[in-house]
Each structure stands twice: as structure tokens, then as C-alpha cells.
Design a protein around this motif. Structure first.
Motif, PDB file in Angstrom:
ATOM      1  N   PRO A 145       0.816  -1.218   0.000  1.00 13.94           N
ATOM      2  CA  PRO A 145       0.000   0.000   0.000  1.00 13.94           C
ATOM      3  C   PRO A 145       0.852   1.271   0.000  1.00 13.94           C
ATOM      4  O   PRO A 145       0.464   2.279  -0.592  1.00 13.94           O
ATOM      5  N   ASP A 146       2.032   1.226   0.634  1.00 13.50           N
ATOM      6  CA  ASP A 146       2.920   2.389   0.634  1.00 13.50           C
ATOM      7  C   ASP A 146       3.435   2.674  -0.776  1.00 13.50           C
ATOM      8  O   ASP A 146       3.555   3.835  -1.174  1.00 13.50           O
ATOM      9  N   ASP A 147       3.757   1.629  -1.541  1.00 12.76           N
ATOM     10  CA  ASP A 147       4.204   1.815  -2.927  1.00 12.76           C
ATOM     11  C   ASP A 147       3.116   2.476  -3.766  1.00 12.76           C
ATOM     12  O   ASP A 147       3.384   3.377  -4.558  1.00 12.76           O
ATOM     13  N   VAL A 148       1.885   2.031  -3.575  1.00  8.16           N
ATOM     14  CA  VAL A 148       0.767   2.599  -4.332  1.00  8.16           C
ATOM     15  C   VAL A 148       0.577   4.060  -3.959  1.00  8.16           C
ATOM     16  O   VAL A 148       0.386   4.920  -4.824  1.00  8.16           O
ATOM     17  N   ARG A 149       0.659   4.353  -2.674  1.00 10.70           N
ATOM     18  CA  ARG A 149       0.498   5.726  -2.195  1.00 10.70           C
ATOM     19  C   ARG A 149       1.613   6.617  -2.750  1.00 10.70           C
ATOM     20  O   ARG A 149       1.365   7.728  -3.205  1.00 10.70           O
ATOM     21  N   ASP A 150       2.866   6.130  -2.729  1.00  7.88           N
ATOM     22  CA  ASP A 150       3.988   6.909  -3.256  1.00  7.88           C
ATOM     23  C   ASP A 150       3.821   7.181  -4.752  1.00  7.88           C
ATOM     24  O   ASP A 150       4.118   8.279  -5.216  1.00  7.88           O
ATOM     25  N   ASN A 151       3.348   6.196  -5.505  1.00 18.01           N
ATOM     26  CA  ASN A 151       3.123   6.392  -6.940  1.00 18.01           C
ATOM     27  C   ASN A 151       2.046   7.434  -7.187  1.00 18.01           C
ATOM     28  O   ASN A 151       2.166   8.266  -8.090  1.00 18.01           O
ATOM     29  N   ALA A 152       0.976   7.422  -6.377  1.00 23.81           N
ATOM     30  CA  ALA A 152      -0.101   8.397  -6.529  1.00 23.81           C
ATOM     31  C   ALA A 152       0.413   9.806  -6.232  1.00 23.81           C
ATOM     32  O   ALA A 152       0.081  10.767  -6.938  1.00 23.81           O
ATOM     33  N   VAL A 153       1.239   9.943  -5.186  1.00 23.33           N
ATOM     34  CA  VAL A 153       1.802  11.260  -4.840  1.00 23.33           C
ATOM     35  C   VAL A 153       2.701  11.755  -5.968  1.00 23.33           C
ATOM     36  O   VAL A 153       2.631  12.924  -6.367  1.00 23.33           O
ATOM     37  N   ARG A 154       3.545  10.867  -6.517  1.00 22.46           N
ATOM     38  CA  ARG A 154       4.430  11.258  -7.624  1.00 22.46           C
ATOM     39  C   ARG A 154       3.639  11.692  -8.849  1.00 22.46           C
ATOM     40  O   ARG A 154       4.003  12.659  -9.512  1.00 22.46           O
ATOM     41  N   GLN A 155       2.551  11.018  -9.131  1.00 19.79           N
ATOM     42  CA  GLN A 155       1.735  11.380 -10.287  1.00 19.79           C
ATOM     43  C   GLN A 155       1.094  12.752 -10.089  1.00 19.79           C
ATOM     44  O   GLN A 155       1.053  13.560 -11.013  1.00 19.79           O
ATOM     45  N   ARG A 156       0.591  13.003  -8.876  1.00 19.36           N
ATOM     46  CA  ARG A 156       0.001  14.313  -8.601  1.00 19.36           C
ATOM     47  C   ARG A 156       1.038  15.415  -8.701  1.00 19.36           C
ATOM     48  O   ARG A 156       0.782  16.479  -9.248  1.00 19.36           O
ATOM     49  N   GLU A 157       2.243  15.165  -8.173  1.00 16.09           N
ATOM     50  CA  GLU A 157       3.298  16.177  -8.224  1.00 16.09           C
ATOM     51  C   GLU A 157       3.731  16.454  -9.659  1.00 16.09           C
ATOM     52  O   GLU A 157       3.949  17.607 -10.032  1.00 16.09           O
ATOM     53  N   SER A 158       3.853  15.419 -10.470  1.00  7.78           N
ATOM     54  CA  SER A 158       4.256  15.630 -11.864  1.00  7.78           C
ATOM     55  C   SER A 158       3.157  16.342 -12.642  1.00  7.78           C
ATOM     56  O   SER A 158       3.434  17.177 -13.510  1.00  7.78           O
ATOM     57  N   ALA A 159       1.897  16.063 -12.342  1.00 13.49           N
ATOM     58  CA  ALA A 159       0.794  16.761 -13.010  1.00 13.49           C
ATOM     59  C   ALA A 159       0.774  18.226 -12.600  1.00 13.49           C
ATOM     60  O   ALA A 159       0.539  19.115 -13.435  1.00 13.49           O
ATOM     61  N   ALA A 160       1.040  18.506 -11.319  1.00 13.13           N
ATOM     62  CA  ALA A 160       1.068  19.893 -10.846  1.00 13.13           C
ATOM     63  C   ALA A 160       2.240  20.637 -11.476  1.00 13.13           C
ATOM     64  O   ALA A 160       2.112  21.806 -11.867  1.00 13.13           O
ATOM     65  N   ALA A 161       3.388  19.974 -11.604  1.00 13.99           N
ATOM     66  CA  ALA A 161       4.546  20.620 -12.224  1.00 13.99           C
ATOM     67  C   ALA A 161       4.279  20.906 -13.700  1.00 13.99           C
ATOM     68  O   ALA A 161       4.655  21.968 -14.213  1.00 13.99           O
ATOM     69  N   ALA A 162       3.616  20.005 -14.381  1.00 19.20           N
ATOM     70  CA  ALA A 162       3.292  20.225 -15.799  1.00 19.20           C
ATOM     71  C   ALA A 162       2.311  21.377 -15.951  1.00 19.20           C
ATOM     72  O   ALA A 162       2.433  22.207 -16.871  1.00 19.20           O
ATOM     73  N   ALA A 163       1.340  21.470 -15.047  1.00 18.17           N
ATOM     74  CA  ALA A 163       0.370  22.566 -15.103  1.00 18.17           C
ATOM     75  C   ALA A 163       1.055  23.898 -14.811  1.00 18.17           C
ATOM     76  O   ALA A 163       0.757  24.919 -15.445  1.00 18.17           O
ATOM     77  N   ALA A 164       1.988  23.916 -13.864  1.00 17.08           N
ATOM     78  CA  ALA A 164       2.708  25.141 -13.540  1.00 17.08           C
ATOM     79  C   ALA A 164       3.581  25.580 -14.716  1.00 17.08           C
ATOM     80  O   ALA A 164       3.679  26.771 -15.024  1.00 17.08           O
ATOM     81  N   ALA A 165       4.213  24.632 -15.383  1.00 22.53           N
ATOM     82  CA  ALA A 165       5.043  24.963 -16.542  1.00 22.53           C
ATOM     83  C   ALA A 165       4.194  25.506 -17.681  1.00 22.53           C
ATOM     84  O   ALA A 165       4.606  26.432 -18.393  1.00 22.53           O
ATOM     85  N   GLU A 166       3.018  24.967 -17.853  1.00 21.83           N
ATOM     86  CA  GLU A 166       2.110  25.437 -18.905  1.00 21.83           C
ATOM     87  C   GLU A 166       1.641  26.854 -18.601  1.00 21.83           C
ATOM     88  O   GLU A 166       1.544  27.701 -19.491  1.00 21.83           O
ATOM     89  N   ALA A 167       1.355  27.139 -17.335  1.00 17.85           N
ATOM     90  CA  ALA A 167       0.893  28.470 -16.938  1.00 17.85           C
ATOM     91  C   ALA A 167       2.015  29.495 -17.033  1.00 17.85           C
ATOM     92  O   ALA A 167       1.765  30.685 -17.261  1.00 17.85           O
ATOM     93  N   ALA A 168       3.252  29.065 -16.877  1.00 16.58           N
ATOM     94  CA  ALA A 168       4.388  29.980 -16.903  1.00 16.58           C
ATOM     95  C   ALA A 168       4.787  30.385 -18.315  1.00 16.58           C
ATOM     96  O   ALA A 168       5.523  31.347 -18.495  1.00 16.58           O
ATOM     97  N   LYS A 169       4.297  29.708 -19.317  1.00 15.01           N
ATOM     98  CA  LYS A 169       4.628  30.075 -20.696  1.00 15.01           C
ATOM     99  C   LYS A 169       4.051  31.454 -20.983  1.00 15.01           C
ATOM    100  O   LYS A 169       2.910  31.747 -20.624  1.00 15.01           O
ATOM    101  N   PRO A 170       4.834  32.305 -21.636  1.00 11.29           N
ATOM    102  CA  PRO A 170       4.297  33.645 -21.930  1.00 11.29           C
ATOM    103  C   PRO A 170       3.148  33.547 -22.929  1.00 11.29           C
ATOM    104  O   PRO A 170       3.181  32.756 -23.860  1.00 11.29           O
ATOM    105  N   ALA A 171       2.141  34.314 -22.636  1.00 18.71           N
ATOM    106  CA  ALA A 171       0.990  34.336 -23.548  1.00 18.71           C
ATOM    107  C   ALA A 171       1.431  34.951 -24.863  1.00 18.71           C
ATOM    108  O   ALA A 171       2.233  35.889 -24.900  1.00 18.71           O
ATOM    109  N   GLU A 172       0.892  34.448 -25.951  1.00 16.57           N
ATOM    110  CA  GLU A 172       1.259  34.993 -27.235  1.00 16.57           C
ATOM    111  C   GLU A 172       0.763  36.427 -27.314  1.00 16.57           C
ATOM    112  O   GLU A 172      -0.352  36.725 -26.916  1.00 16.57           O
ATOM    113  N   ALA A 173       1.616  37.270 -27.821  1.00 11.71           N
ATOM    114  CA  ALA A 173       1.255  38.680 -27.897  1.00 11.71           C
ATOM    115  C   ALA A 173       0.154  38.861 -28.923  1.00 11.71           C
ATOM    116  O   ALA A 173       0.205  38.321 -30.017  1.00 11.71           O
ATOM    117  N   ALA A 174      -0.860  39.598 -28.501  1.00 13.03           N
ATOM    118  CA  ALA A 174      -1.957  39.887 -29.403  1.00 13.03           C
ATOM    119  C   ALA A 174      -1.506  40.948 -30.396  1.00 13.03           C
ATOM    120  O   ALA A 174      -0.700  41.830 -30.047  1.00 13.03           O
TER     121      ALA A 174
END
Length: 179
Positions: A145-174
Motif C-alpha cells: 500500500p505504501d508503494d501505491v500511495r507513493d506512486n499516486a503522490v508522484r503522479q500528482r506532483e508531476s501533473a502539478a509541475a506540468a500545469a505550472a510549466a504550462e501556466a508559466a509560458k508567456p501568452a502569445e502577444a496579441a
């Protein structure tokens, strides 16, 4: 011009002769002996990942994950009224819960031959004929169960990091509006 016609007729005659000879030679070949049952005619079927929660008392001790490959005769499988995968998954559950002495935390004590042969023999006994010839293990894992929990935490952290990287991209200039 006559030379070209003569050459074309010669080529056609030689081709027809070669085809006729090859058919005659093929018809005179001795009959080949039939293939042995284990050398041909069997289907190799791969299962999806089978996940079995292992319970000790009232706690989940871990999750047994496996992917199996089994050999069957297509004629025998077509006679079944139950899908073969369902039968195999049911038998894996039955085997693991019916043999509580199996300890997946001690890999050196795990008897894979006993596991494979036990599943094969149990299905063949249940069906009443030699349906499965061989069970092979493609993948086998045991997660606590600890392995499963650790994998779930890693997946959430990687998804949050990907979302943060996407938000940090400069918006295309209009494009600038002309006044």
C-alpha cells in the motif's frame, strides 16, 4: 518486325512450359507428415494486467499484479460459453486466495512453476478437458500500500509541475490595434 514476333512467341512458350512443369513437379511431391500438436496450431493469448488485492486479517497487505500468456487450442476455446480471460482471472483470484501460504514479500520463496502449473491444472480440471497447454508469466509484481500511495503522490506532483510549466509560458502577444 518478324524477329520481335518470333522472340515474343518464344518467351511465351518458355514461360508456359515452366509453369506447366512447376505444377507437374508440385503434384508429384510426397505428402508432408502432419505437425505435432505442440509445434503448431496453438494460439498464444496475452492477458491484460491482473490486479489482486491480498488481504491478511482485515488489512490489505499489498497488490499482486501479473500479466500472463497462455497457450490454447482455438477449437477448444470456441466451445467455451464463458470468455477465456474471465475464466483465467477468476482462477488467478481463486488460486491466490486458496493458497494463503504464498508470500509475495519473500521473492526467493515464490514458486513460479507451482503458480503456473496450479492455474493451468485448475482451469483444465474446471473445464473438463486440456484447454490450456502452458501458462507463461510475462510480468509479475507485488506492490505494498505504501508503494501505491507513493506512486499516486508522484503522479500528482508531476501533473502539478506540468500545469505550472504550462501556466508559466508567456501568452502569445496579441496583434497591436491600429488607431
Amino acid at each position: 518486325m518478324i524477329k520481335f514476333i518470333a522472340a515474343a512467341l518464344w518467351i511465351v512458350a518458355v514461360t508456359l512450359g515452366a509453369v506447366f512443369y512447376s505444377f507437374q513437379a508440385a503434384a508429384n511431391l510426397p505428402a508432408t507428415e502432419e505437425q505435432k500438436p505442440l509445434l503448431g496450431g496453438l494460439d498464444y493469448v496475452k492477458t491484460d494486467v491482473i490486479s489482486v488485492p491480498l488481504l491478511r486479517g482485515e488489512r490489505v497487505q499489498g497488490y499482486f499484479l501479473t500479466r500472463l500468456v497462455y497457450t490454447v487450442e482455438p477449437k477448444e476455446v470456441s466451445k467455451l460459453s464463458v470468455p477465456m480471460d474471465s475464466l483465467l482471472v477468476d482462477q488467478v483470484y481463486s488460486y491466490l486466495y486458496g493458497n494463503p501460504q504464498i508470500d509475495f514479500t519473500a521473492y526467493e520463496k515464490l514458486d513460479l512453476d507451482g503458480f503456473r502449473n496450479g492455474i493451468r491444472d485448475a482451469i483444465n480440471t474446471r473445464v473438463g478437458s486440456k484447454l490450456i497447454h502452458e501458462v507463461m508469466v510475462e510480468q509479475i509484481d507485488f506492490l505494498t500500500p505504501d508503494d501505491v500511495r507513493d506512486n499516486a503522490v508522484r503522479q500528482r506532483e508531476s501533473a502539478a509541475a506540468a500545469a505550472a510549466a504550462e501556466a508559466a509560458k508567456p501568452a502569445e502577444a496579441a496583434p497591436a490595434k491600429a488607431h
